[in-house]
Design a protein around this motif. Structure first.
Motif, short mmCIF file in Angstrom:
data_model
loop_
_atom_site.label_atom_id
_atom_site.label_comp_id
_atom_site.label_asym_id
_atom_site.label_seq_id
_atom_site.Cartn_x
_atom_site.Cartn_y
_atom_site.Cartn_z
N LEU A 66 0.81 -1.23 0.00
CA LEU A 66 0.00 0.00 0.00
C LEU A 66 0.85 1.28 0.00
CD1 LEU A 66 -2.91 1.17 0.19
CD2 LEU A 66 -2.49 1.38 2.63
N LEU A 67 1.78 1.36 0.94
CA LEU A 67 2.55 2.60 1.04
C LEU A 67 3.33 2.91 -0.25
CD1 LEU A 67 3.72 2.84 4.76
CD2 LEU A 67 1.63 3.63 3.68
N PRO A 68 3.85 1.90 -0.93
CA PRO A 68 4.49 2.22 -2.22
C PRO A 68 3.52 2.92 -3.19
CG PRO A 68 5.11 0.02 -1.53
CD PRO A 68 4.05 0.49 -0.57
N GLU A 69 2.24 2.52 -3.12
CA GLU A 69 1.23 3.20 -3.96
C GLU A 69 1.03 4.63 -3.47
OE1 GLU A 69 -0.72 1.90 -6.46
OE2 GLU A 69 0.10 -0.15 -6.38
N ARG A 70 0.81 4.73 -2.17
CA ARG A 70 0.52 6.05 -1.59
C ARG A 70 1.63 7.07 -1.88
NH1 ARG A 70 -3.22 6.03 3.04
NH2 ARG A 70 -4.92 4.75 2.28
N PHE A 71 2.88 6.59 -1.81
CA PHE A 71 4.00 7.50 -2.02
C PHE A 71 4.51 7.46 -3.46
CE2 PHE A 71 3.97 7.36 2.58
CZ PHE A 71 4.36 8.65 2.92
N ASP A 72 3.81 6.68 -4.29
CA ASP A 72 4.18 6.55 -5.69
C ASP A 72 5.66 6.18 -5.86
OD1 ASP A 72 3.75 6.46 -8.40
OD2 ASP A 72 4.17 8.60 -8.69
N LEU A 73 6.06 5.11 -5.15
CA LEU A 73 7.44 4.65 -5.26
C LEU A 73 7.62 3.86 -6.56
CD1 LEU A 73 8.13 3.26 -1.66
CD2 LEU A 73 8.20 5.63 -2.48
N THR A 74 8.75 4.09 -7.21
CA THR A 74 9.02 3.34 -8.46
C THR A 74 10.50 3.01 -8.58
OG1 THR A 74 9.37 5.41 -9.65
CG2 THR A 74 7.17 4.45 -9.79
N TYR A 75 10.75 2.05 -9.42
CA TYR A 75 12.13 1.83 -9.86
C TYR A 75 12.07 1.54 -11.34
CZ TYR A 75 11.05 -3.21 -9.71
OH TYR A 75 10.49 -4.44 -9.91
N ILE A 76 13.22 1.73 -12.00
CA ILE A 76 13.27 1.45 -13.43
C ILE A 76 13.74 0.02 -13.63
CG2 ILE A 76 14.25 2.16 -15.66
CD1 ILE A 76 12.58 4.35 -14.26
N GLY A 77 12.93 -0.76 -14.30
CA GLY A 77 13.24 -2.18 -14.50
C GLY A 77 14.17 -2.41 -15.69
N LYS A 78 14.50 -3.64 -15.89
CA LYS A 78 15.33 -4.06 -17.02
C LYS A 78 14.75 -3.57 -18.34
CE LYS A 78 17.99 -8.32 -16.69
NZ LYS A 78 17.90 -9.72 -16.31
N ASP A 79 13.42 -3.56 -18.37
CA ASP A 79 12.70 -3.19 -19.59
C ASP A 79 12.65 -1.68 -19.81
OD1 ASP A 79 11.12 -2.50 -17.48
OD2 ASP A 79 9.43 -3.80 -18.01
N GLY A 80 13.27 -0.91 -18.90
CA GLY A 80 13.25 0.53 -19.06
C GLY A 80 11.96 1.18 -18.59
N GLU A 81 11.03 0.37 -18.11
CA GLU A 81 9.75 0.90 -17.64
C GLU A 81 9.77 1.12 -16.13
OE1 GLU A 81 7.03 1.53 -19.67
OE2 GLU A 81 8.45 1.10 -21.31
N LYS A 82 8.80 1.91 -15.64
CA LYS A 82 8.66 2.11 -14.20
C LYS A 82 7.92 0.94 -13.57
CE LYS A 82 8.75 7.11 -13.58
NZ LYS A 82 7.97 8.28 -13.13
N HIS A 83 8.42 0.50 -12.40
CA HIS A 83 7.75 -0.58 -11.66
C HIS A 83 7.58 -0.15 -10.22
CE1 HIS A 83 8.17 -3.57 -14.89
NE2 HIS A 83 9.29 -2.91 -15.16
N ARG A 84 6.64 -0.85 -9.58
CA ARG A 84 6.34 -0.54 -8.18
C ARG A 84 7.11 -1.49 -7.27
NH1 ARG A 84 4.10 3.91 -7.55
NH2 ARG A 84 1.94 3.62 -8.23
N PRO A 85 7.93 -1.00 -6.35
CA PRO A 85 8.58 -1.91 -5.40
C PRO A 85 7.61 -2.26 -4.27
CG PRO A 85 9.20 0.34 -4.90
CD PRO A 85 8.26 0.41 -6.09
N VAL A 86 7.97 -3.23 -3.46
CA VAL A 86 7.19 -3.50 -2.26
C VAL A 86 8.04 -3.07 -1.06
CG1 VAL A 86 5.98 -5.46 -3.24
CG2 VAL A 86 8.08 -5.84 -1.98
N VAL A 87 7.35 -2.85 0.04
CA VAL A 87 8.06 -2.49 1.28
C VAL A 87 7.86 -3.59 2.30
CG1 VAL A 87 8.09 -0.91 3.25
CG2 VAL A 87 7.96 0.00 0.92
N ILE A 88 8.96 -4.00 2.92
CA ILE A 88 8.87 -4.95 4.02
C ILE A 88 9.23 -4.17 5.28
CG2 ILE A 88 9.85 -7.04 5.04
CD1 ILE A 88 10.50 -7.80 2.02
N HIS A 89 8.26 -4.08 6.20
CA HIS A 89 8.54 -3.41 7.48
C HIS A 89 9.09 -4.49 8.42
CE1 HIS A 89 5.59 0.02 6.71
NE2 HIS A 89 5.30 -0.85 5.76
#
Length: 643
Positions: A490-513
């Motif tokens: 959820l928080l990655p969505e809320r904060f719009d967290l992304t990383y650039i994948g191998k494919d050059g596209e934006k992806h959403r990471p997950v957070v482990i607390h």
RNA sequence: GCCGCUUUAGCUCCAACAGGUAGAGCAAUUCCAUGGUAAGGAAAAGGUUGCUGGUUCGAGUCCAGCAAGCGGCACCA
């Protein structure tokens, strides 16, 4: 005649209508004496409940765990009967057996105080002497409602039972109670019990409803067991971290400093720093990156994360400036999200493990505060791991293994592992079903694959995701959540967290607390109780106390030794006071210092020292170097000593 | 937050009959003593009895409110 099949496979015939007690008596008088209740075709039966047809019979004797529950449950009824005689207006809620005891919730005009407990106990003994038989009866819902027409709490329970359900009631003398059973058959079987305390408790555990008076008690099958249990309770008082914390100057509380805002005294802070260093180094070795963020944040930050909506009432009052509103942070995840977002991240950067020793504040309910166990200002080692989905399994397992390591090093005992899931009927969870299903399934699969035993508990998840909680049983016999690994989509969505994948596209990471050791405050309370204040050498605030037999003759040697120890990083202290030897030794012992060293002629002559370990009588003389090696070894291996 | 109980010296559920102005032990202070594994002796000192108000000629003691602590309940990211 009916055929009774016993546990061992034997089958015997008995007259129809005989009770388990009578059958036990027919087999062996000794068995009848030990019998408490029975399973008849796997259904819990009272000792005196007649059996009318062929059945499988398993007599529960005093040695069974269930037997103690039956006894305590019956003792709860006995107490209720006594209370009703003393306070005739009494109405009853529920009165179950609990671990090592029972309670009953009571509504009466009379305020029950500790002084009333002996009176109630006396009345209970009288009823025991009356040898009231506890008779079971099965009635319809309509009849039950009529029978309990003056008992609003029982009526509420009856009304909620499913239509057509058989309702059982138990009668002993003039007292009738709604109850599923099983019972011990007759009040004469209840001999060794004690009422322990009175407390308030909400009807049905709902804080919006009225509060009843709850009496706690405990019952056992023999005098020794009762006395043993009472001794255990006494021992717990001696272990209480609030008592030890004061005696050993670990921490203090002062209402001028603020309710629930503890102060760490030098001894306590020394232990905490040792623990912090230990965890810091362990995390560093496991690829965590440490950072530090402020104790204040904007309200907006917590609105984005969703914490503000969920926990506003448990946060300290807001601080308002002209244009901005600040909150004293109740937790640290939002800050770490911002750090993640401060750079453009590549799939190569992940996993990214941030860790921080975080001080946070929560405005806990005043009634919840207790010593260091529940406070309003707390510090903990918190971590957020940012990972790709394909890394979840490895990262959760790494976190889990790190937790196991710490729990082992601190001598803690895992009671069970809990998988805390969402309960859709409760509103406190975010409502993206897809995210929930995926997160829950991921954790479940991972635990199953690793053959980790766990209990699933619905409704215990965090609002943002499911979690694996490591439940530890403390020396006080409390089960607390020591560590936690939480999967958050959820928080990655809320904060719009992304990383650039191998494919050059934006992806959403997950957070482990990942929470490692609850809080330093709570851990301190648990360790104090566990070690009864006698910390192992690696943690002890003072590791050794040096005492010269004669100041003049041995003072210099002792002082040199002390300085040598300090240089080596030991927490050494030296007692230079003009006092008798016995006095200094007593003080070193009452302070629970692991090693007490006495230096006299022999030691000076041979360059040795004579030590005595805390709690032991034995004195050992060794070379200075041998002692240094021994201490270093203990610190390195976190050696613990028997009490 | 809710129900109940508690609050006397730095510490100790240690005292103060039934309302008549607070009594110990330990610690701390000073003096004397002090060589081998859990308390050497003496002196002097230490108190707005949690806080605020009330009843009373008089309150540590009775009453009310508040605060903190304790036992639980509810809560616990």
């Amino acid at each position: 005649m009916m055929q009774i099949t016993f546990k061992d496979g034997n089958v015997k015939s008995f007259d129809e209508g005989m009770s388990p007690e009578e059958i036990a008596g027919a087999i062996a008088p000794g068995l009848k004496k030990k019998a408490v209740a029975a399973y008849v075709n796997d259904e819990l039966y009272d000792l005196n409940r007649p059996i009318y047809q062929d059945a499988k019979l398993d007599i529960i004797t005093k040695d069974n765990q269930e037997a103690l529950e039956v006894l305590n449950h019956s003792t709860a009824h006995l107490m209720a009967q006594a209370v009703k005689r003393l306070y005739p207006d009494a109405k009853f809620g529920v009165g179950p057996a609990i671990k090592d005891g029972f309670y009953y919730d009571i509504a009466t005009e009379h305020t029950i105080t500790d002084d009333d407990l002996p009176k109630i106990e006396n009345m209970m003994r009288r009823i025991v002497k009356e040898q009231e038989s506890m008779m079971r009866e099965e009635i319809s819902q309509a009849e039950a409602l009529a029978r309990f027409k003056d008992d609003p709490y029982k009526r509420e329970l009856i009304e909620e039972l499913p239509e057509g359900e058989i309702i059982s009631i138990y009668t002993q003398g003039e007292f009738v109670d709604l109850c599923r059973g099983g019972h011990i058959g007759n009040t004469r079987h209840i001999k060794h019990f004690k009422l322990l305390s009175v407390a308030g408790a909400y009807w049905r555990g709902d804080s919006d409803r009225e509060m009843l008076q709850r009496i706690y008690g405990t019952a056992w099958f023999n005098k020794e067991a009762l006395e043993h249990h009472l001794k255990v309770l006494e021992d717990r008082k001696e272990r209480d971290h609030r008592k030890l914390g004061k005696e050993l100057k670990i921490f203090m509380l002062d209402k001028r400093a603020g309710q629930g805002l503890p102060i760490w005294l030098p001894n306590g802070y020394t232990i905490r720093r040792t623990l912090e260093d230990y965890v810091y180094n362990l995390e560093r070795k496991n690829g965590y990156l440490h950072l530090s963020t402020p104790v204040l944040g904007t309200k907006e930050l917590y609105q984005i994360s969703g914490h503000f909506d969920h926990y506003q009432d448990d946060m300290f009052p807001l601080m308002k400036d002209k244009d901005e509103t600040f909150v004293l942070r109740p937790m640290s995840c939002p800050h770490h999200m911002i750090v993640y977002n401060s750079e453009l991240r590549s799939y190569r950067d992940l996993p990214l493990r941030y860790a921080e020793i975080v001080t946070q504040h929560r405005y806990e309910a005043s009634g919840a505060l207790s010593g260091l166990e529940r406070v309003r200002a707390m510090t903990l080692t918190d971590s957020h791991i940012f990972a790709r989905k394909d890394q979840i399994k490895t990262e959760v397992l790494n976190a889990y293994r790190l937790i196991l390591q710490v729990i082992k090093d601190l001598d803690l005992t895992i009671d069970y592992i809990e998988l805390a899931l969402r309960d859709k009927t409760k509103g406190k969870f975010h409502d993206d079903d897809k995210l929930w299903d995926e997160a829950e399934a991921t954790l479940k699969q991972l635990l199953d694959e690793e053959n980790i035993d766990y209990h699933e508990v619905k409704g215990e998840a965090a609002f943002y995701g499911p979690k694996i909680d490591i439940q530890v049983r403390t020396a006080m016999d409390h089960v607390i959540t020591m560590s936690t690994v939480q999967l958050d989509f959820l928080l990655p969505e809320r904060f719009d967290l992304t990383y650039i994948g191998k494919d050059g596209e934006k992806h959403r990471p997950v957070v482990i607390h990942r929470g490692l050791i609850s809080t330093w405050e709570r851990l301190m309370s648990i360790l104090l109780e566990q070690y009864k204040g006698a910390f192992p050498t690696w943690l002890a605030p003072t590791q050794m106390r040096l005492i010269a037999v004669n100041q003049e003759a041995h003072g210099d040697f002792t002082q040199n030794l002390h300085e040598q120890f300090i240089d080596l990083g030991f927490r050494s202290s030296i007692d230079l006071r003009e006092e008798k030897l016995g006095y200094k030794i007593r003080e070193a012992q009452t302070q629970k210092i692991p090693y007490q060293l006495v230096i006299g002629d022999n030691e000076v002559k041979n360059n040795t020292l004579t030590y005595r370990r805390y709690g032991q009588k034995e004195q050992t003389t060794v070379s200075v170097q041998a002692f240094i090696d021994m201490i270093n070894n203990e610190i390195k291996h976190k050696t613990k000593h028997a009490e």
